[in-house]
Design an enzyme around this catalytic site. Structure first.
Site, PDB file in Angstrom:
ATOM      1  N   HIS A  71       0.821  -1.211   0.000  1.00 57.29           N
ATOM      2  CA  HIS A  71       0.000   0.000   0.000  1.00 57.29           C
ATOM      3  C   HIS A  71       0.858   1.265   0.000  1.00 57.29           C
ATOM      4  O   HIS A  71       0.336   2.370  -0.222  1.00 57.29           O
ATOM      5  CB  HIS A  71      -0.920  -0.005   1.225  1.00 57.29           C
ATOM      6  CG  HIS A  71      -2.188   0.769   1.024  1.00 57.29           C
ATOM      7  ND1 HIS A  71      -2.470   1.457  -0.133  1.00 57.29           N
ATOM      8  CD2 HIS A  71      -3.253   0.981   1.843  1.00 57.29           C
ATOM      9  CE1 HIS A  71      -3.636   2.052  -0.037  1.00 57.29           C
ATOM     10  NE2 HIS A  71      -4.140   1.783   1.164  1.00 57.29           N
ATOM     11  N   ASP A  86      -2.323   2.124  -4.614  1.00 55.93           N
ATOM     12  CA  ASP A  86      -3.549   2.537  -3.937  1.00 55.93           C
ATOM     13  C   ASP A  86      -4.637   1.497  -4.162  1.00 55.93           C
ATOM     14  O   ASP A  86      -4.548   0.635  -5.034  1.00 55.93           O
ATOM     15  CB  ASP A  86      -4.019   3.898  -4.463  1.00 55.93           C
ATOM     16  CG  ASP A  86      -3.044   5.018  -4.093  1.00 55.93           C
ATOM     17  OD1 ASP A  86      -2.378   4.885  -3.041  1.00 55.93           O
ATOM     18  OD2 ASP A  86      -2.935   5.986  -4.863  1.00 55.93           O
TER      19      ASP A  86
END
Length: 454
Positions: free
Chosen positions: A425, A429
């Site tokens: 992450h 995204d």
């Protein structure tokens, strides 16, 4: 009156004859003004010297009988650049007869196992490294005494010799119990046989469980320990590094496998006939992943922590996780974006066969920009895979089960598979991750999406 050259010739022949008979030691003169001395740089040569002037040298060689039983020291083969050392696991013991190219030991490294074969027919004279010991490239492993083809025939000769004692017990009923007693005693005086039992220790742990089985029936609680091999240690280290480094997040989806199963059932015979390959499901997911990675290049990228830059790859190398008895290996399919179904299926088949035979080289597993792990072959319904560093994402496949699903407002039973995408992450995204996984879902559920580039 003899000429000077004839005098020299006679003097030389006499001196040489005396020297060969041992009557003329090195440096002693056999005739006035004539001597034989050792030539410079040639330990097996002698020089004719007359009045302190060198005339010419005579070279001779020692001749010895050729010895068949040559002693050879076998060394550790050179490792790849990324591997510095490994652990030895012996397959043979001292005194064992081995044939040429027969595996004597395996060296387990961080990524794969390297087999060390015997260079010739012979008998193992000594093991220079204990079982489980660490070695580097060029470290002496064992000594081998070369023999002809006769030692290989010694084993059949031992069989009748062993059969002879069996015939004797039949004559007398008392000897038979004496025969099994020696077979049970050798394991007890193991200290008396340290040289020959060291390598066999790798095999003896298999004899320990049978001793625990009767004890377990009596209610005894026992345990035993085994050393982690290097591959398992490396896997544990990398997985922990991934947890400590990446901000891992997993997104899920499900895929209706009806169309891909129908396509496989319809074309598998023609595919097998043309390409001599079975058409599987993994090739569809590899092809779909390459298609989705081109649409979402950030999933194929990686963070360079040293320079704080994002490295975007213009190529797609997909690692396919394969489980083996010694651990998980991830051979790489390179340049997947330029492959068709047949090329992908052929590469998967070849890499899988090499993995099962423990023949994967470091080059087969080096690199990779994206990983696919198929836990469905073991019946896994659902799971969250862990990223394979330094990659940024991994796709987890699972087993196919018939489940009721809503199709066009009606409930139907369809073959369904859960898929999971774990991603870093820090770089990817949620929008890119979900879009990527939905692209794979669309390509697998309807292969025409790949053909039409939709």
């Amino acid at each position: 009156m003899l000429s000077r050259s004839r005098c020299v010739s006679r003097a030389f022949s006499r001196s040489l004859s005396a020297f060969q008979k041992g009557n003329c030691p090195l440096g002693r003169r056999s005739l006035p003004g004539v001597s034989l001395c050792q030539g410079p740089g040639y330990p097996n040569s002698r020089k004719l010297v007359i009045n302190n002037n060198s005339v010419f040298s005579v070279r001779f060689f020692r001749i010895t009988a050729v010895c068949k039983d040559d002693l050879v020291t076998v060394k550790t083969p050179a490792f790849a650049e990324s591997v510095t050392e490994g652990d030895v696991r012996w397959e043979k013991a001292v005194g064992d007869t081995v044939a040429e190219d027969e595996v004597v030991c395996e060296i387990e490294t961080d990524k794969t196992s390297v087999q060390v074969p015997s260079p010739a027919n012979g008998v193992i004279e000594a093991l220079l490294v204990p079982d489980g010991g660490k070695v580097e490239g060029g470290t002496p492993l064992f000594t081998l005494r070369k023999t002809g083809a006769a030692p290989a025939k010694a084993k059949p000769a031992e069989a009748p010799a062993a059969a002879a004692p069996k015939a004797e017990p039949t004559a007398a009923p008392v000897p038979p119990p004496a025969a099994p007693i020696p077979t049970q005693m050798p394991p007890v005086p193991s200290p008396s046989q340290p040289p020959s039992s060291k390598p066999v220790s790798a095999v003896k742990p298999t004899a320990a469980p049978p001793l625990a089985e009767p004890g377990a029936g009596k209610g005894l609680r026992s345990e035993h320990r085994e050393k982690m091999n290097r591959m398992r240690q490396r896997i544990a280290q990398r997985l922990k590094e991934a947890q400590n480094t990446c901000a891992m997040l997993t997104t899920f989806n499900e895929i209706d496998m009806s169309n891909i199963q129908e396509m496989r059932a319809r074309h598998k015979e023609a595919f097998l006939k043309k390409h001599n390959l079975k058409l599987g499901f993994m090739s569809a997911f590899v092809k779909a992943s390459a298609f989705a990675l081109q649409e979402q290049p950030v999933v194929n990228a990686v963070i360079d922590d040293t320079t704080k830059e994002v490295v975007y790859r213009d190529y797609i190398d997909i690692s396919v996780a394969v489980a083996t008895p010694r651990g998980l290996v991830v051979p790489v399919i390179r340049n997947v974006e330029a492959m068709n179904y047949a090329d992908i299926e052929r590469t998967i088949t070849e890499l899988g066969e090499k993995a099962r035979k423990n023949e994967l080289a470091i080059e087969d597993m080096d690199g990779g920009t994206f990983t696919i792990s198929n836990g469905g072959v073991f019946g896994s319904l659902f799971g969250t895979p862990i990223i394979n560093p330094p990659q940024s994402a991994i796709l987890g496949m699972h087993a196919i089960f018939d489940r009721p699903v809503a199709v066009g407002g009606k409930v139907e039973v369809r073959p369904m598979m859960y898929v999971a995408l774990t991603y870093d992450h820090r770089l990817i995204d949620g929008r890119e991750a979900v879009t990527f996984l939905r692209k794979i879902k669309a390509a697998v559920e309807d292969p025409r999406v790949l053909l039409l580039d939709l």
